[in-house]
Design an enzyme around this catalytic site. Structure first.
Site, PDB file in Angstrom:
ATOM      1  N   HIS A   1       0.843  -1.199   0.000  1.00  0.00           N
ATOM      2  CA  HIS A   1       0.000   0.000   0.000  1.00  0.00           C
ATOM      3  C   HIS A   1       0.879   1.250   0.000  1.00  0.00           C
ATOM      4  O   HIS A   1       2.093   1.173   0.215  1.00  0.00           O
ATOM      5  CB  HIS A   1      -0.946   0.010   1.213  1.00  0.00           C
ATOM      6  CG  HIS A   1      -0.244   0.049   2.524  1.00  0.00           C
ATOM      7  ND1 HIS A   1      -0.074  -1.057   3.315  1.00  0.00           N
ATOM      8  CD2 HIS A   1       0.349   1.064   3.182  1.00  0.00           C
ATOM      9  CE1 HIS A   1       0.591  -0.727   4.396  1.00  0.00           C
ATOM     10  NE2 HIS A   1       0.866   0.560   4.344  1.00  0.00           N
TER      11      HIS A   1
HETATM   12  C1  T46 Z   1       2.839   0.922   6.959  1.00  0.00           C
HETATM   13  C2  T46 Z   1       3.623  -0.295   7.237  1.00  0.00           C
HETATM   14  C3  T46 Z   1       5.089  -0.027   7.434  1.00  0.00           C
HETATM   15  C4  T46 Z   1      -4.666  -0.340  13.046  1.00  0.00           C
HETATM   16  O1  T46 Z   1      -5.817  -0.563  13.449  1.00  0.00           O
HETATM   17  N1  T46 Z   1      -3.951   0.687  13.580  1.00  0.00           N
HETATM   18  C5  T46 Z   1      -2.686   0.967  13.186  1.00  0.00           C
HETATM   19  O2  T46 Z   1      -2.065   1.924  13.704  1.00  0.00           O
HETATM   20  C6  T46 Z   1      -2.097   0.156  12.161  1.00  0.00           C
HETATM   21  C7  T46 Z   1      -0.676   0.447  11.682  1.00  0.00           C
HETATM   22  C8  T46 Z   1      -2.825  -0.860  11.622  1.00  0.00           C
HETATM   23  N2  T46 Z   1      -4.089  -1.096  12.070  1.00  0.00           N
HETATM   24  C9  T46 Z   1      -4.845  -2.224  11.496  1.00  0.00           C
HETATM   25  C10 T46 Z   1      -5.205  -2.102  10.032  1.00  0.00           C
HETATM   26  C11 T46 Z   1      -5.261  -3.555   9.590  1.00  0.00           C
HETATM   27  O3  T46 Z   1      -6.537  -4.072   9.879  1.00  0.00           O
HETATM   28  O4  T46 Z   1      -4.029  -3.383  11.618  1.00  0.00           O
HETATM   29  C12 T46 Z   1      -4.244  -4.247  10.509  1.00  0.00           C
HETATM   30  C13 T46 Z   1      -2.925  -4.562   9.826  1.00  0.00           C
HETATM   31  O5  T46 Z   1      -2.473  -3.371   9.160  1.00  0.00           O
HETATM   32  P1  T46 Z   1      -1.769  -3.444   7.731  1.00  0.00           P
HETATM   33  O6  T46 Z   1      -2.249  -4.600   6.959  1.00  0.00           O
HETATM   34  O7  T46 Z   1      -1.886  -2.093   7.112  1.00  0.00           O
HETATM   35  O8  T46 Z   1      -0.256  -3.710   8.189  1.00  0.00           O
HETATM   36  P2  T46 Z   1       1.068  -3.646   7.317  1.00  0.00           P
HETATM   37  O9  T46 Z   1       2.131  -4.312   8.118  1.00  0.00           O
HETATM   38  O10 T46 Z   1       0.830  -4.110   5.929  1.00  0.00           O
HETATM   39  O11 T46 Z   1       1.377  -2.054   7.217  1.00  0.00           O
HETATM   40  C14 T46 Z   1       1.741  -1.319   8.364  1.00  0.00           C
HETATM   41  C15 T46 Z   1       0.980   0.025   8.396  1.00  0.00           C
HETATM   42  O12 T46 Z   1      -0.424  -0.207   8.324  1.00  0.00           O
HETATM   43  C16 T46 Z   1       1.383   0.929   7.258  1.00  0.00           C
HETATM   44  O13 T46 Z   1       0.910   2.233   7.500  1.00  0.00           O
HETATM   45  O14 T46 Z   1       3.345   1.854   6.347  1.00  0.00           O
HETATM   46  O15 T46 Z   1       3.140  -1.065   8.356  1.00  0.00           O
END
Ligand code: T46
Length: 134
Positions: A49
């Site tokens: 993303h």
């Molecule tokens: C990024 C990379 C480096 C939350 O509810 N609160 C939060 O602060 C975050 C970061 C995530 N979430 C939820 C959203 C999703 O349902 O946690 C779940 C997993 O998040 P995501 O799939 O976006 O995780 P990554 O590891 O792909 O990405 C994360 C960050 O979301 C993103 O901003 O830059 O780490």
């Protein structure tokens, strides 16, 4: 693509190491949110993303991992393995995190509170967004 990294100040003595950083001094934004990622299987890839506004600093405070950054025209891969070293990830940057060591802990300092509306999770939409905003 210009990659911005940080070398944070480290105080080392016979008792160990202490690394510190200050918002708006050592990183170029206020920190509104902190999160960390760990226990990622080596084969797993995360991210996929970009963000419309969010700015972040990524620090692998234990172990190692790799980050792929894509600004829509160029891609670069960066290995993070030093807890005193940080990677700036600005807005409008596609990112993927991979090759996590079993002991990796990726600490992220974020300029904004969590907002799912700030995410672009579709690559084609990301490319359209880059073209529209440049
Ligand atoms: C990024 C990379 C480096 C939350 O509810 N609160 C939060 O602060 C975050 C970061 C995530 N979430 C939820 C959203 C999703 O349902 O946690 C779940 C997993 O998040 P995501 O799939 O976006 O995780 P990554 O590891 O792909 O990405 C994360 C960050 O979301 C993103 O901003 O830059 O780490």
């Amino acid at each position: 693509m210009e990659v911005k990294t940080f070398d944070f100040k480290k105080i080392s003595n016979s008792s160990g190491n202490l690394v510190f950083l200050e918002a708006n001094k050592d990183i170029p934004f206020d920190v509104k949110r902190v999160y960390y990622i760990y226990g990622v299987n080596n084969n797993d890839r995360r991210g996929f993303h970009a963000h419309k506004s969010l700015q972040q600093a990524l620090i692998c405070i234990h172990g190692s991992c790799k980050i792929m950054l894509d600004d829509g025209t160029a891609k670069v891969d960066i290995e993070l393995k030093d807890p005193s070293h940080g990677l700036f990830v600005g807005n409008a940057m596609w990112r993927e995190m991979y090759d996590f060591s079993p002991d990796a802990v990726l600490l992220v300092l974020a300029s904004e509170y969590y907002d799912e509306g700030d995410y672009i999770r579709d690559y084609d939409e990301f490319i359209r967004y880059i073209k529209e905003t440049n």
